[in-house]
Design a protein around this motif. Structure first.
Motif, PDB file in Angstrom:
ATOM      1  N   ALA A 150       0.388  -1.002  -0.020  1.00 28.60           N
ATOM      2  CA  ALA A 150       0.021  -0.295  -0.424  1.00 28.60           C
ATOM      3  C   ALA A 150       1.027   1.112  -0.157  1.00 28.60           C
ATOM      4  CB  ALA A 150      -0.972  -0.489   1.701  1.00 28.60           C
ATOM      5  N   ALA A 151       2.125   1.255   0.891  1.00 30.27           N
ATOM      6  CA  ALA A 151       2.525   2.526   1.166  1.00 30.27           C
ATOM      7  C   ALA A 151       3.302   2.939  -0.459  1.00 30.27           C
ATOM      8  CB  ALA A 151       4.502   2.027   1.471  1.00 30.27           C
ATOM      9  N   ALA A 152       3.519   1.888  -1.029  1.00 29.66           N
ATOM     10  CA  ALA A 152       3.958   2.398  -2.867  1.00 29.66           C
ATOM     11  C   ALA A 152       3.122   3.132  -4.052  1.00 29.66           C
ATOM     12  CB  ALA A 152       5.005   1.342  -3.460  1.00 29.66           C
ATOM     13  N   GLN A 153       1.628   2.518  -3.124  1.00 29.32           N
ATOM     14  CA  GLN A 153       0.657   2.629  -3.973  1.00 29.32           C
ATOM     15  C   GLN A 153       0.481   3.977  -3.828  1.00 29.32           C
ATOM     16  OE1 GLN A 153      -1.469  -0.739  -3.471  1.00 29.32           O
ATOM     17  NE2 GLN A 153      -2.171  -1.046  -5.275  1.00 29.32           N
ATOM     18  N   GLU A 154       0.426   4.373  -2.780  1.00 31.71           N
ATOM     19  CA  GLU A 154       0.085   5.703  -1.609  1.00 31.71           C
ATOM     20  C   GLU A 154       0.881   6.970  -1.763  1.00 31.71           C
ATOM     21  OE1 GLU A 154      -0.551   4.977   2.428  1.00 31.71           O
ATOM     22  OE2 GLU A 154      -2.588   3.624   2.027  1.00 31.71           O
ATOM     23  N   ALA A 155       1.837   6.449  -2.752  1.00 36.22           N
ATOM     24  CA  ALA A 155       3.217   7.254  -2.557  1.00 36.22           C
ATOM     25  C   ALA A 155       3.302   7.454  -4.204  1.00 36.22           C
ATOM     26  CB  ALA A 155       4.527   6.657  -2.857  1.00 36.22           C
ATOM     27  N   GLY A 156       2.660   6.655  -5.163  1.00 34.76           N
ATOM     28  CA  GLY A 156       1.901   7.525  -6.653  1.00 34.76           C
ATOM     29  C   GLY A 156       2.619   6.311  -7.008  1.00 34.76           C
ATOM     30  N   VAL A 157       4.202   5.318  -6.825  1.00 38.26           N
ATOM     31  CA  VAL A 157       4.244   4.486  -7.722  1.00 38.26           C
ATOM     32  C   VAL A 157       3.723   3.573  -8.429  1.00 38.26           C
ATOM     33  CG1 VAL A 157       6.435   2.939  -7.840  1.00 38.26           C
ATOM     34  CG2 VAL A 157       5.965   4.484  -6.499  1.00 38.26           C
ATOM     35  N   ARG A 158       3.970   3.414  -9.673  1.00 38.08           N
ATOM     36  CA  ARG A 158       2.473   2.200 -10.777  1.00 38.08           C
ATOM     37  C   ARG A 158       2.846   1.213 -10.010  1.00 38.08           C
ATOM     38  NH1 ARG A 158       3.559  -0.949 -14.991  1.00 38.08           N
ATOM     39  NH2 ARG A 158       5.774   0.218 -15.625  1.00 38.08           N
ATOM     40  N   THR A 159       2.104   0.223  -9.382  1.00 38.79           N
ATOM     41  CA  THR A 159       2.549  -1.116  -8.568  1.00 38.79           C
ATOM     42  C   THR A 159       1.776  -2.113  -9.626  1.00 38.79           C
ATOM     43  OG1 THR A 159       2.737   0.295  -6.441  1.00 38.79           O
ATOM     44  CG2 THR A 159       2.333  -2.379  -6.451  1.00 38.79           C
ATOM     45  N   VAL A 160       2.689  -3.269  -9.464  1.00 33.66           N
ATOM     46  CA  VAL A 160       1.796  -4.377 -10.156  1.00 33.66           C
ATOM     47  C   VAL A 160       1.954  -5.787  -9.761  1.00 33.66           C
ATOM     48  CG1 VAL A 160       1.696  -5.697 -12.233  1.00 33.66           C
ATOM     49  CG2 VAL A 160       3.277  -3.094 -12.449  1.00 33.66           C
ATOM     50  N   PHE A 161       0.663  -6.007  -9.469  1.00 33.13           N
ATOM     51  CA  PHE A 161       0.966  -7.690  -8.674  1.00 33.13           C
ATOM     52  C   PHE A 161       1.258  -8.967  -9.664  1.00 33.13           C
ATOM     53  CE2 PHE A 161      -1.228  -4.452  -5.857  1.00 33.13           C
ATOM     54  CZ  PHE A 161      -0.365  -4.766  -4.894  1.00 33.13           C
ATOM     55  N   ALA A 162       2.593  -9.639  -9.767  1.00 31.13           N
ATOM     56  CA  ALA A 162       2.389 -10.787 -10.533  1.00 31.13           C
ATOM     57  C   ALA A 162       2.538 -12.078  -9.696  1.00 31.13           C
ATOM     58  CB  ALA A 162       4.057 -10.872 -11.086  1.00 31.13           C
ATOM     59  N   ARG A 163       0.914 -12.203 -10.458  1.00 31.31           N
ATOM     60  CA  ARG A 163       0.067 -13.893  -9.413  1.00 31.31           C
ATOM     61  C   ARG A 163       0.725 -14.565 -10.598  1.00 31.31           C
ATOM     62  NH1 ARG A 163      -5.795 -11.507  -9.127  1.00 31.31           N
ATOM     63  NH2 ARG A 163      -5.082  -9.936  -6.781  1.00 31.31           N
ATOM     64  N   SER A 164       1.765 -15.465 -10.268  1.00 36.94           N
ATOM     65  CA  SER A 164       2.046 -16.584 -11.380  1.00 36.94           C
ATOM     66  C   SER A 164       2.168 -17.470 -10.752  1.00 36.94           C
ATOM     67  CB  SER A 164       4.023 -16.316 -10.652  1.00 36.94           C
ATOM     68  OG  SER A 164       4.808 -15.400 -10.805  1.00 36.94           O
ATOM     69  N   GLY A 165       2.315 -18.492 -11.762  1.00 38.84           N
ATOM     70  CA  GLY A 165       1.069 -19.897 -11.879  1.00 38.84           C
ATOM     71  C   GLY A 165       2.426 -21.018 -11.133  1.00 38.84           C
ATOM     72  N   LEU A 166       1.772 -21.985 -12.450  1.00 36.56           N
ATOM     73  CA  LEU A 166       3.047 -23.173 -11.413  1.00 36.56           C
ATOM     74  C   LEU A 166       4.195 -23.034 -12.512  1.00 36.56           C
ATOM     75  CD1 LEU A 166       1.261 -26.229 -10.833  1.00 36.56           C
ATOM     76  CD2 LEU A 166       2.550 -25.273  -9.134  1.00 36.56           C
ATOM     77  N   VAL A 167       5.464 -22.798 -12.638  1.00 37.14           N
ATOM     78  CA  VAL A 167       6.894 -22.035 -12.755  1.00 37.14           C
ATOM     79  C   VAL A 167       7.234 -23.636 -13.507  1.00 37.14           C
ATOM     80  CG1 VAL A 167       8.665 -21.264 -13.459  1.00 37.14           C
ATOM     81  CG2 VAL A 167       7.376 -19.984 -12.385  1.00 37.14           C
ATOM     82  N   VAL A 168       7.484 -23.921 -15.311  1.00 38.35           N
ATOM     83  CA  VAL A 168       7.736 -25.399 -15.863  1.00 38.35           C
ATOM     84  C   VAL A 168       9.599 -24.892 -15.361  1.00 38.35           C
ATOM     85  CG1 VAL A 168       8.093 -26.728 -17.684  1.00 38.35           C
ATOM     86  CG2 VAL A 168       5.576 -25.535 -16.530  1.00 38.35           C
ATOM     87  N   ALA A 169      10.566 -25.457 -15.078  1.00 40.23           N
ATOM     88  CA  ALA A 169      12.001 -25.241 -14.543  1.00 40.23           C
ATOM     89  C   ALA A 169      12.175 -26.741 -14.092  1.00 40.23           C
ATOM     90  CB  ALA A 169      12.152 -24.132 -14.447  1.00 40.23           C
ATOM     91  N   ARG A 170      13.614 -27.269 -14.483  1.00 41.27           N
ATOM     92  CA  ARG A 170      14.483 -27.931 -14.203  1.00 41.27           C
ATOM     93  C   ARG A 170      14.890 -27.817 -12.833  1.00 41.27           C
ATOM     94  NH1 ARG A 170      18.551 -30.315 -18.187  1.00 41.27           N
ATOM     95  NH2 ARG A 170      18.757 -28.364 -18.146  1.00 41.27           N
ATOM     96  N   GLY A 171      15.282 -26.481 -12.696  1.00 46.96           N
ATOM     97  CA  GLY A 171      15.942 -25.786 -11.205  1.00 46.96           C
ATOM     98  C   GLY A 171      15.674 -25.715 -10.071  1.00 46.96           C
ATOM     99  N   GLY A 172      14.567 -25.795 -10.461  1.00 48.05           N
ATOM    100  CA  GLY A 172      13.854 -25.266  -8.757  1.00 48.05           C
ATOM    101  C   GLY A 172      11.724 -25.357  -8.494  1.00 48.05           C
ATOM    102  N   GLY A 173      11.655 -25.387  -7.839  1.00 57.79           N
ATOM    103  CA  GLY A 173       9.771 -26.023  -7.424  1.00 57.79           C
ATOM    104  C   GLY A 173       9.717 -26.855  -8.143  1.00 57.79           C
ATOM    105  N   ALA A 174       8.189 -26.869  -8.489  1.00 58.65           N
ATOM    106  CA  ALA A 174       7.192 -28.005  -8.431  1.00 58.65           C
ATOM    107  C   ALA A 174       7.949 -29.360  -9.362  1.00 58.65           C
ATOM    108  CB  ALA A 174       6.260 -27.630  -8.426  1.00 58.65           C
TER     109      ALA A 174
END
Length: 299
Positions: A150-174
């Motif tokens: 909220a603090a960034a948004q209230e200061a007028g900074v463009r704020t984006v929420f990256a709602r990531s899914g399951l990342v397909v990669a060999r090096g980590g994650g599921a």
């Protein structure tokens, strides 16, 4: 891009390290947020749990990207682990948002991690950024996680929420756990396999994060998932085809609950999440289908 500074928290993780490599290869100056004493001008000290950030080190950054957090599926969901998952995200986000807001010349954009867990169990119903949060630990976590900026948004900074899914990669994650099982011929559907998995190739995850940084009209939640969510049964079949292995050993729900505890309930449910805002903003996927994602991870 010489001289363009971008700060990244969570730079040592699967997605963060890939993002840093991509930015550096294109000439960006990347500032990594670290919890230890900095080893050079490319590092900035922070302590997310204590909500401390070396604000001076963020001076001159055009973007701040926060991908930090304790791994959600790294271990059984004890109350202590859930608290660590929550605090690492909520407190860390609040600390960075307040640091960004305090700068005399704040960055143009604050990209903060989130997850498709926001939507809870959607069954067969497709959802996008206009849908409300679901019920349970992960949805409530994601709501708190995003509200902490909220603090960034209230200061007028463009704020984006990256709602990531399951990342397909060999090096980590599921997939770091799935690939060895499937290579050994031990892969199979989880439960009845009808739950939807919203997946994205690591390459497209990084490209999408850079798209969020560069696209001035994007703010608020943006789903980072492939355009074609698939069921766990379909993902299992794709893994078998690509790896040329049988997938005849389903993992029954009681066995999952025995091994994973409360986490099993989220594994046996799913989210059919569409990347509506990402597609509307002109983003093009390099690996749109699950087989493409698996092959890319193995390349």
């Amino acid at each position: 891009m010489d001289g363009t500074r971008i700060a990244v928290a969570g730079a040592s993780g699967l997605i963060g390290s890939a993002l840093v490599r991509s930015l550096v290869s294109d000439g960006y100056e990347v500032v990594r947020l670290v919890r230890r004493a900095p080893r050079g001008p490319g590092e900035v000290r922070w302590d997310p749990e204590r909500q401390e950030v070396d604000v001076v080190g963020l001076t001159g950054c055009t973007a701040v990207v926060n991908l930090a957090g304790v791994g959600i599926g790294d271990r059984r969901w004890t109350e202590a682990h859930k608290r660590a998952v929550r605090d690492s995200r909520v407190l860390g986000t609040a600390a960075l948002a307040e640091a960004v807001a305090s700068l005399d010349e704040p960055p143009g954009v604050f990209v903060n991690g989130s997850a498709v867990g926001f939507y809870g169990d959607t069954g067969e119903r497709a959802v996008d950024e206009d849908d409300p949060p679901g019920d349970g630990f992960l949805p409530s976590l994601c709501v708190e996680w995003e509200e902490a900026a909220a603090a960034a948004q209230e200061a007028g900074v463009r704020t984006v929420f990256a709602r990531s899914g399951l990342v397909v990669a060999r090096g980590g994650g599921a997939w770091a756990r799935l690939f060895p099982l499937f290579r050994a011929g031990l892969g199979g559907r989880l439960g009845d396999g009808r739950q939807y998995w919203s997946c994205i190739a690591l390459h497209d995850e990084v490209a999408a994060l850079r798209h969020l940084i560069d696209t001035g009209e994007l703010s608020g939640p943006v789903n980072l998932t492939g355009p074609e969510p698939r069921t766990n049964r379909e993902v299992t079949a794709a893994m078998g085809r690509v790896l040329h292995r049988p997938t005849l050993l389903p993992v029954p729900a009681p066995a999952l609950r025995l091994v994973l505890g409360e986490l099993a309930d989220d594994t046996l449910t799913g989210q059919r999440v569409l990347p509506t805002r990402l597609l509307q903003s002109g983003f093009a996927f390099a690996f749109p289908d699950i087989e493409d994602m698996v092959r890319a991870a193995l390349a």
